[in-house]
Design a protein around this motif. Sequence first.
Motif, PDB file in Angstrom:
ATOM      1  N   ALA A 280      -0.525  28.139  -9.532  1.00  0.00           N
ATOM      2  CA  ALA A 280      -0.921  26.978  -8.732  1.00  0.00           C
ATOM      3  C   ALA A 280      -1.045  25.675  -9.517  1.00  0.00           C
ATOM      4  O   ALA A 280      -0.658  24.618  -9.033  1.00  0.00           O
ATOM      5  N   ASP A 281      -1.597  25.718 -10.722  1.00  0.00           N
ATOM      6  CA  ASP A 281      -1.825  24.479 -11.464  1.00  0.00           C
ATOM      7  C   ASP A 281      -1.867  24.745 -12.970  1.00  0.00           C
ATOM      8  O   ASP A 281      -1.854  25.893 -13.409  1.00  0.00           O
ATOM      9  N   SER A 282      -1.932  23.659 -13.736  1.00  0.00           N
ATOM     10  CA  SER A 282      -1.897  23.785 -15.198  1.00  0.00           C
ATOM     11  C   SER A 282      -3.140  24.481 -15.754  1.00  0.00           C
ATOM     12  O   SER A 282      -3.064  25.191 -16.752  1.00  0.00           O
ATOM     13  N   GLU A 283      -4.278  24.324 -15.104  1.00  0.00           N
ATOM     14  CA  GLU A 283      -5.502  24.998 -15.556  1.00  0.00           C
ATOM     15  C   GLU A 283      -5.345  26.520 -15.456  1.00  0.00           C
ATOM     16  O   GLU A 283      -5.716  27.247 -16.361  1.00  0.00           O
ATOM     17  N   THR A 284      -4.782  26.962 -14.360  1.00  0.00           N
ATOM     18  CA  THR A 284      -4.544  28.394 -14.174  1.00  0.00           C
ATOM     19  C   THR A 284      -3.531  28.894 -15.197  1.00  0.00           C
ATOM     20  O   THR A 284      -3.709  29.958 -15.781  1.00  0.00           O
ATOM     21  N   ALA A 285      -2.478  28.125 -15.423  1.00  0.00           N
ATOM     22  CA  ALA A 285      -1.459  28.505 -16.410  1.00  0.00           C
ATOM     23  C   ALA A 285      -2.080  28.636 -17.801  1.00  0.00           C
ATOM     24  O   ALA A 285      -1.794  29.591 -18.523  1.00  0.00           O
ATOM     25  N   ARG A 286      -2.947  27.708 -18.166  1.00  0.00           N
ATOM     26  CA  ARG A 286      -3.623  27.787 -19.474  1.00  0.00           C
ATOM     27  C   ARG A 286      -4.512  29.010 -19.583  1.00  0.00           C
ATOM     28  O   ARG A 286      -4.623  29.622 -20.637  1.00  0.00           O
ATOM     29  N   ALA A 287      -5.149  29.377 -18.485  1.00  0.00           N
ATOM     30  CA  ALA A 287      -6.028  30.542 -18.487  1.00  0.00           C
ATOM     31  C   ALA A 287      -5.224  31.839 -18.608  1.00  0.00           C
ATOM     32  O   ALA A 287      -5.652  32.787 -19.261  1.00  0.00           O
ATOM     33  N   ILE A 288      -4.063  31.872 -18.000  1.00  0.00           N
ATOM     34  CA  ILE A 288      -3.224  33.075 -18.043  1.00  0.00           C
ATOM     35  C   ILE A 288      -2.478  33.175 -19.364  1.00  0.00           C
ATOM     36  O   ILE A 288      -2.498  34.200 -20.033  1.00  0.00           O
ATOM     37  N   PHE A 289      -1.812  32.106 -19.750  1.00  0.00           N
ATOM     38  CA  PHE A 289      -0.923  32.135 -20.902  1.00  0.00           C
ATOM     39  C   PHE A 289      -1.593  31.606 -22.163  1.00  0.00           C
ATOM     40  O   PHE A 289      -1.206  30.574 -22.698  1.00  0.00           O
ATOM     41  N   THR A 290      -2.571  32.351 -22.634  1.00  0.00           N
ATOM     42  CA  THR A 290      -3.198  32.005 -23.911  1.00  0.00           C
ATOM     43  C   THR A 290      -2.208  32.300 -25.030  1.00  0.00           C
ATOM     44  O   THR A 290      -1.208  33.011 -24.834  1.00  0.00           O
TER      45      THR A 290
ATOM     46  N   SER B 272      -2.522  34.263 -27.581  1.00  0.00           N
ATOM     47  CA  SER B 272      -2.441  35.694 -27.880  1.00  0.00           C
ATOM     48  C   SER B 272      -1.679  36.453 -26.796  1.00  0.00           C
ATOM     49  O   SER B 272      -0.931  37.393 -27.101  1.00  0.00           O
ATOM     50  N   ARG B 273      -1.809  36.062 -25.548  1.00  0.00           N
ATOM     51  CA  ARG B 273      -1.062  36.725 -24.470  1.00  0.00           C
ATOM     52  C   ARG B 273       0.423  36.394 -24.542  1.00  0.00           C
ATOM     53  O   ARG B 273       1.272  37.251 -24.294  1.00  0.00           O
ATOM     54  N   LEU B 274       0.754  35.151 -24.894  1.00  0.00           N
ATOM     55  CA  LEU B 274       2.156  34.786 -25.055  1.00  0.00           C
ATOM     56  C   LEU B 274       2.788  35.587 -26.188  1.00  0.00           C
ATOM     57  O   LEU B 274       3.939  36.019 -26.082  1.00  0.00           O
ATOM     58  N   LYS B 275       2.025  35.815 -27.250  1.00  0.00           N
ATOM     59  CA  LYS B 275       2.517  36.636 -28.373  1.00  0.00           C
ATOM     60  C   LYS B 275       2.805  38.060 -27.900  1.00  0.00           C
ATOM     61  O   LYS B 275       3.835  38.639 -28.257  1.00  0.00           O
ATOM     62  N   LEU B 276       1.921  38.624 -27.085  1.00  0.00           N
ATOM     63  CA  LEU B 276       2.145  39.964 -26.556  1.00  0.00           C
ATOM     64  C   LEU B 276       3.431  40.011 -25.733  1.00  0.00           C
ATOM     65  O   LEU B 276       4.225  40.944 -25.864  1.00  0.00           O
ATOM     66  N   ILE B 277       3.633  39.016 -24.896  1.00  0.00           N
ATOM     67  CA  ILE B 277       4.836  38.950 -24.059  1.00  0.00           C
ATOM     68  C   ILE B 277       6.085  38.903 -24.938  1.00  0.00           C
ATOM     69  O   ILE B 277       7.065  39.617 -24.692  1.00  0.00           O
TER      70      ILE B 277
END
Length: 91
Positions: A9-19, A21-26
């Motif tokens: 929905a928005d950039s705040e949600t994206a920041r919360a999801i795609f930290t 460390s999570r991007l590294k896992l992906i």
Amino acid sequence: MYKTATYVADSETARAIFTESRLKLIQVIKRRAPNSIYELAKIVKRDFKNVYDDVVFLAEVGILGITESKSGRKQKKPSLLCESILFQIAA
């Protein structure tokens, strides 16, 4: 089979999801295709519980899938549900 898209929905949600460390896992899942969450944790040199929590969270939001092995020791294999992640800012 990959999904076409996942929308945020928005950039705040994206920041919360795609930290970071999570991007590294992906990235590691895409490049190395680990056979289990435990193997993934070893590759990224992070605590298993924290990696497990991140994988489950990413599965809940539709980025990853988790397949449980049916033979031998129970293992949960993370996999990508999308081929790429595209960030687009709505006007």
